[in-house]
Design an enzyme around this catalytic site. Structure first.
Site, short mmCIF file in Angstrom:
data_model
loop_
_atom_site.label_atom_id
_atom_site.label_comp_id
_atom_site.label_asym_id
_atom_site.label_seq_id
_atom_site.Cartn_x
_atom_site.Cartn_y
_atom_site.Cartn_z
N ILE A 1 -47.60 61.22 -73.51
CA ILE A 1 -47.64 59.90 -72.88
C ILE A 1 -46.63 59.85 -71.74
CG2 ILE A 1 -47.27 57.42 -73.26
CD1 ILE A 1 -47.68 58.16 -76.34
N CYS A 2 -47.03 59.23 -70.63
CA CYS A 2 -46.08 58.91 -69.56
C CYS A 2 -46.50 57.58 -68.96
CB CYS A 2 -46.00 60.03 -68.52
SG CYS A 2 -47.46 60.21 -67.49
N HIS A 3 -46.09 57.29 -67.74
CA HIS A 3 -46.39 56.00 -67.12
C HIS A 3 -47.86 55.87 -66.76
CE1 HIS A 3 -45.33 52.85 -63.80
NE2 HIS A 3 -45.83 52.29 -64.88
N ILE B 1 -49.03 54.80 -70.37
CA ILE B 1 -48.64 53.57 -71.05
C ILE B 1 -49.08 52.34 -70.24
CG2 ILE B 1 -46.31 53.40 -70.09
CD1 ILE B 1 -45.51 52.61 -73.08
#
Length: 107
Positions: A63-65, A93
C-alpha cells in the site's frame, strides 16, 4: 503485468476473514496521518533491510498513497527476492479512502 487488487476487492477479502499481511510503504509522517487498520509500516527505502518482516505464508498487500511506490516495492520484491505472494493496492490509500472507508483521511 504485476498483480494488483482494487480497494473493493481488498475490503471484501478482509471482511471475509482472509488472513493477509498489509504492508504500507509510505513515509512515517504519511502513515501517522492516515492508514488502513491492521497495516504495518515499512517505508520503501527501508524495504531492502526489512524483507525478513514479510510473511511467506499469506498474501502480502502493498500500500502507498496512489499505488506507484507500492508497485515499485512489488517489482523489487518479485525480482530481487522472488516473492510470489504479493498484491498491489490499485489506487493506494487514496482510492481506499474515496471508495471504501471515508473515515480514512484524504491528502
Amino acid at each position: 503485468m504485476l498483480p494488483e487488487l482494487t480497494p473493493e476487492e481488498l475490503n471484501r477479502r478482509l471482511a471475509n476473514g482472509e488472513d493477509m499481511q498489509l504492508i504500507d510503504v509510505r513515509q512515517p509522517e504519511e502513515y501517522a496521518y492516515c492508514r488502513i487498520e491492521g497495516s504495518h509500516l515499512i517505508p520503501l527505502g527501508d524495504l531492502p533491510q526489512r524483507v525478513e518482516e514479510l510473511d511467506e505464508t499469506r498474501p502480502i498487500v502493498l500500500i502507498c498513497h496512489h499505488g506507484v511506490r507500492s508497485m515499485q516495492a512489488l517489482a523489487y520484491l518479485q525480482h530481487r527476492h522472488e516473492k510470489t505472494n504479493l498484491l498491489n493496492l490499485r489506487g493506494g490509500i487514496h482510492a481506499w479512502s474515496l471508495r471504501v472507508d471515508p473515515s480514512v483521511a484524504v491528502y
